[in-house]
Design an enzyme around this catalytic site. Structure first.
Site, mmCIF file in Angstrom:
data_model
loop_
_atom_site.group_PDB
_atom_site.id
_atom_site.type_symbol
_atom_site.label_atom_id
_atom_site.label_comp_id
_atom_site.label_asym_id
_atom_site.label_seq_id
_atom_site.Cartn_x
_atom_site.Cartn_y
_atom_site.Cartn_z
ATOM 1 C CB SER A 193 43.824 -49.181 94.607
ATOM 2 O OG SER A 193 43.308 -48.018 95.222
ATOM 3 C CE1 TYR A 227 47.176 -49.843 98.991
ATOM 4 C CE2 TYR A 227 46.014 -48.016 97.953
ATOM 5 C CZ TYR A 227 46.047 -49.333 98.372
ATOM 6 O OH TYR A 227 44.960 -50.154 98.153
HETATM 7 P P1 NAD Z 1 43.320 -56.852 104.050
HETATM 8 O O1 NAD Z 1 44.321 -56.197 104.912
HETATM 9 O O2 NAD Z 1 42.070 -57.380 104.639
HETATM 10 O O3 NAD Z 1 43.994 -58.022 103.206
HETATM 11 C C1 NAD Z 1 45.292 -57.944 102.707
HETATM 12 C C2 NAD Z 1 45.786 -59.333 102.475
HETATM 13 O O4 NAD Z 1 47.121 -59.291 101.945
HETATM 14 C C3 NAD Z 1 45.870 -60.137 103.778
HETATM 15 O O5 NAD Z 1 45.419 -61.448 103.542
HETATM 16 C C4 NAD Z 1 47.358 -60.130 104.095
HETATM 17 O O6 NAD Z 1 47.758 -61.250 104.837
HETATM 18 C C5 NAD Z 1 47.930 -60.177 102.696
HETATM 19 N N1 NAD Z 1 49.329 -59.777 102.640
HETATM 20 C C6 NAD Z 1 49.911 -58.643 103.098
HETATM 21 N N2 NAD Z 1 51.237 -58.690 102.879
HETATM 22 C C7 NAD Z 1 51.490 -59.877 102.261
HETATM 23 C C8 NAD Z 1 52.656 -60.500 101.765
HETATM 24 N N3 NAD Z 1 53.867 -59.923 101.878
HETATM 25 N N4 NAD Z 1 52.554 -61.727 101.182
HETATM 26 C C9 NAD Z 1 51.338 -62.349 101.072
HETATM 27 N N5 NAD Z 1 50.206 -61.791 101.531
HETATM 28 C C10 NAD Z 1 50.280 -60.571 102.119
HETATM 29 O O7 NAD Z 1 42.981 -55.760 102.926
HETATM 30 P P2 NAD Z 1 42.043 -55.821 101.636
HETATM 31 O O8 NAD Z 1 41.258 -54.589 101.658
HETATM 32 O O9 NAD Z 1 41.358 -57.116 101.513
HETATM 33 O O10 NAD Z 1 43.158 -55.664 100.498
HETATM 34 C C11 NAD Z 1 43.352 -56.608 99.470
HETATM 35 C C12 NAD Z 1 43.849 -55.882 98.228
HETATM 36 O O11 NAD Z 1 42.833 -54.974 97.791
HETATM 37 C C13 NAD Z 1 45.105 -55.047 98.436
HETATM 38 O O12 NAD Z 1 45.943 -55.172 97.296
HETATM 39 C C14 NAD Z 1 44.563 -53.642 98.546
HETATM 40 O O13 NAD Z 1 45.506 -52.673 98.162
HETATM 41 C C15 NAD Z 1 43.406 -53.719 97.576
HETATM 42 N N6 NAD Z 1 42.404 -52.671 97.748
HETATM 43 C C16 NAD Z 1 41.614 -52.618 98.863
HETATM 44 C C17 NAD Z 1 40.673 -51.599 98.969
HETATM 45 C C18 NAD Z 1 39.749 -51.471 100.155
HETATM 46 O O14 NAD Z 1 39.039 -50.477 100.244
HETATM 47 N N7 NAD Z 1 39.704 -52.430 101.056
HETATM 48 C C19 NAD Z 1 40.545 -50.646 97.961
HETATM 49 C C20 NAD Z 1 41.382 -50.723 96.852
HETATM 50 C C21 NAD Z 1 42.294 -51.736 96.749
#
Ligand code: NAD
Length: 268
Positions: free
Chosen positions: A153, A166
């Site tokens: 991130s 986080y």
């Molecule tokens: P999201 O909530 O849509 O997806 C998160 C996914 O992780 C889901 O499929 C959930 O089921 C899974 N998950 C959570 N806990 C879990 C576990 N214990 N075991 C297996 N799966 C698990 O969110 P997203 O935005 O798609 O996030 C995905 C990744 O991207 C994360 O690592 C998040 O930190 C990172 N990220 C997202 C953003 C953003 O703006 N959306 C920005 C930077 C980083």
């Protein structure tokens, strides 16, 4: 581009992971769609892959639990016989002001976001090494034999008050990624991170669904748009492809310029 390659995408029942799983499947990969609790969402991802003519399986595993991670890798190998790419994407937030943060909130985020990376990357690296050791004939290719992409991130470099668990987990991913990349490179395993900025997914719905918060968010993005899960999936696919074969131990920021200190833009 990924014809007959086997790709595990953790946390692919939603958001960025879902987009990655569909993107790899559309380019010919066999994709392991992983979820931890919401089977219906996981099935939706798999259904979309299958209805596009792709190939995949759905595997339930909590990435913070060692036995479940090992079982997911066993199931992958039983089904497809090998692994080519791991996208370690699963992550979550448990936000709280620091003064009120509970040990449980701290621990949960570290367990999933950081320990989950350790468990999945170790399993993938062991699999890549054993594939070479057990190969019937030596490979003469100079290209990497396994690729790992970690979902970090912008908060691996931007401090984030109210989200210290986080930010600490993502900062940890940076050094974890660089260290294993250094250690695994002699095995011809490439390890890189992708660091998204603000991407429109369920994790930050509370921000983009509120017009005031959305406008405040745009002030942090020089490119003046929120990212899409597909923006990230395309970058992940490049890092997983042979086009990036000499890229190792790097973090690719997919953030519309969020890490460019945008508040300095209007500062004369
Ligand atoms: P999201 O909530 O849509 O997806 C998160 C996914 O992780 C889901 O499929 C959930 O089921 C899974 N998950 C959570 N806990 C879990 C576990 N214990 N075991 C297996 N799966 C698990 O969110 P997203 O935005 O798609 O996030 C995905 C990744 O991207 C994360 O690592 C998040 O930190 C990172 N990220 C997202 C953003 C953003 O703006 N959306 C920005 C930077 C980083």
């Amino acid at each position: 581009k990924f014809k007959d390659q086997v790709v595990i995408v953790t946390g692919s029942s939603s958001g960025i992971g879902k987009a990655c799983a569909i993107h790899f499947a559309n380019q010919g990969a066999h994709v392991v769609v992983n979820y931890s609790s919401n089977a219906e969402e996981g099935q939706n991802t798999l259904d979309e892959i299958l209805s596009n003519g792709g190939s995949g399986i759905l595997v339930k595993a909590d990435v913070s639990r060692e036995e479940e991670v090992l079982a997911m890798f066993r199931e992958t190998i039983n089904k497809f016989g090998k692994l080519d790419v791991l996208v370690s994407n699963a992550g979550l937030q448990k936000d709280s002001p620091f003064l009120e943060m509970t040990l449980q909130q701290w621990q949960k985020v570290i367990d999933v976001n950081l320990t989950g990376m350790f468990l999945t990357c170790r399993a993938a690296a062991r699999q890549f090494v054993s594939q070479v050791e057990n190969a019937t004939e030596p490979s003469h290719s100079e290209l990497s034999i396994g690729k790992i992409i970690l979902m970090s991130s912008v908060h691996d470099v931007i401090p984030w008050a109210g989200h210290v668990n986080y930010a600490a987990s993502k900062g940890g991913i940076m050094m974890f990624m660089k260290s294993i990349s250094q250690e695994l490179a002699p095995h011809k395993i490439r390890v890189n991170s992708v660091s998204p900025g603000a991407i429109k997914t369920p994790i930050n719905k509370e921000v983009w669904s509120d017009p005031n918060k959305y406008n405040d968010l745009l002030n942090l993005i020089p490119y003046k748009r929120i990212g899409t899960p597909q923006d990230v999936a395309k970058a992940v696919a490049w890092l997983a492809s042979d086009d990036s074969d000499y890229v190792n131990g790097e973090t690719l920021y997919i953030d519309g310029g969020m890490t460019l200190y945008p508040e300095f833009a209007d500062n004369g």
